[in-house]
Write an enzyme that holds these catalytic residues in place. Structure first.
Site, mmCIF file in Angstrom:
data_model
loop_
_atom_site.group_PDB
_atom_site.id
_atom_site.type_symbol
_atom_site.label_atom_id
_atom_site.label_comp_id
_atom_site.label_asym_id
_atom_site.label_seq_id
_atom_site.Cartn_x
_atom_site.Cartn_y
_atom_site.Cartn_z
ATOM 1 N N ARG A 93 0.840 -1.202 0.000
ATOM 2 C CA ARG A 93 0.000 0.000 0.000
ATOM 3 C C ARG A 93 0.871 1.246 0.000
ATOM 4 O O ARG A 93 1.817 1.342 0.763
ATOM 5 C CB ARG A 93 -0.855 0.055 1.268
ATOM 6 C CG ARG A 93 -1.964 -0.906 1.300
ATOM 7 C CD ARG A 93 -3.043 -0.541 2.298
ATOM 8 N NE ARG A 93 -2.618 0.094 3.534
ATOM 9 C CZ ARG A 93 -3.466 0.545 4.449
ATOM 10 N NH1 ARG A 93 -4.764 0.445 4.247
ATOM 11 N NH2 ARG A 93 -3.033 1.097 5.553
ATOM 12 N N THR B 35 -1.519 7.526 -0.583
ATOM 13 C CA THR B 35 -2.811 7.331 -1.267
ATOM 14 C C THR B 35 -3.565 6.112 -0.734
ATOM 15 O O THR B 35 -4.758 5.960 -0.971
ATOM 16 C CB THR B 35 -2.590 7.122 -2.776
ATOM 17 O OG1 THR B 35 -1.864 5.890 -2.954
ATOM 18 C CG2 THR B 35 -1.802 8.254 -3.407
ATOM 19 N N ASP C 43 0.388 -2.484 12.420
ATOM 20 C CA ASP C 43 0.862 -2.940 11.104
ATOM 21 C C ASP C 43 1.269 -4.405 11.201
ATOM 22 O O ASP C 43 2.272 -4.754 11.835
ATOM 23 C CB ASP C 43 2.053 -2.082 10.661
ATOM 24 C CG ASP C 43 2.440 -2.374 9.215
ATOM 25 O OD1 ASP C 43 2.680 -3.553 8.896
ATOM 26 O OD2 ASP C 43 2.486 -1.435 8.409
ATOM 27 N N ASP D 235 4.809 -5.445 9.864
ATOM 28 C CA ASP D 235 5.896 -4.984 10.737
ATOM 29 C C ASP D 235 5.958 -5.800 12.027
ATOM 30 O O ASP D 235 7.044 -6.090 12.534
ATOM 31 C CB ASP D 235 5.713 -3.496 11.071
ATOM 32 C CG ASP D 235 6.154 -2.595 9.922
ATOM 33 O OD1 ASP D 235 6.861 -3.087 9.024
ATOM 34 O OD2 ASP D 235 5.776 -1.411 9.921
#
Ligand code: PRP
Ligand code: URA
Length: 215
Positions: free
Chosen positions: A110, A114, A206, A209
């Protein structure tokens, strides 16, 4: 904002053990090792549900005492398709259940501004069109990555397509189900909303991560 989606195509896996493990996963204090282990375990739990309708055939085996009339899976060919990177964390859990499944990889990232996905890698088994495809990714946020993965697999002729997430945002579920009338989705929890950065709230942060320790 309210979101509507076809609940008949969504399986919510809310088994007590799943809820317990999911709470540990959400906890910001949970370290990489345990996070990774739980993602794998949750994939295994979800694997039970995603394979529930696999057809069986009769088979007789000799027990030490007599013939037993048993059942076995009737030759279903499966591909597990992780969306890189975070989806990799769910592959082993699925393969624990289906050791002869093939694995196709689709790399999707991603854009941080945006939030649009960008495909950077795709390598599928040659006979992917004949396989039941189980796409795995811990997170369904806006749905952009999953929708692109669905399109990539449909373009390759895949008919039986199922997607397995740990967490979903209502926005992403709505968009994903609207993008394809025949997919089925499996998820451990549907969270409240997306924030301005398109992160799932309350979520778990995340996923990539936390699995790979790149925080
Ligand atoms: C995360 C996650 C999904 C995607 C979900 O991956 O694992 O693939 O975002 O967001 P979306 O529904 O809005 O598309 P990310 O792009 O952060 O890449 P990573 O797995 O390499 O960390
Ligand atoms: N990707 C993640 O890893 N987490 C989110 O909450 C949204 C997208």
């Amino acid at each position: 904002m309210s979101h509507t989606f076809d609940t008949a195509r969504v399986t919510l896996i809310d088994h007590p053990l799943v809820q317990h493990k999911l709470t540990i996963l959400r906890d910001a204090a949970t370290g990489t090792k345990q996070f990774r282990e739980i993602v794998r375990e949750l994939a295994l739990f979800e694997g039970y549900e995603v394979t529930r309708d696999f057809p069986l055939e009769d088979v007789d085996v000799e027990t030490p005492l007599a013939v037993a009339h048993g059942k076995r899976i009737a030759g279903r060919k499966v591909a597990v398709v992780p969306i890189l990177r975070a989806g990799l964390g769910m592959v082993e859990g699925m393969l624990d259940l289906m050791p002869s499944a093939r694995v196709g990889h689709i790399g999707m990232e991603r854009d941080e501004v945006t939030h649009e996905p960008r495909e950077y890698y795709c390598k599928m088994p040659r006979d992917i069109a004949e396989r039941t495809c189980i796409v795995v990714d811990p997170m369904l946020a806006t749905g952009g990555s999953a929708i692109d993965a669905v399109h990539a697999l449909r373009r390759r002729g895949v008919r039986d397509l199922r997607l397995v997430f740990i967490l979903a945002a209502p926005e992403g579920l709505e968009a994903l189900l609207a993008a394809d009338p025949d997919i089925r989705v499996y998820v451990c929890a549907i969270d409240d909303h997306l924030n301005e950065q398109a992160y799932i709230v309350p979520g778990l942060g995340d996923a990539g991560d936390r699995i790979f320790g790149t925080l």
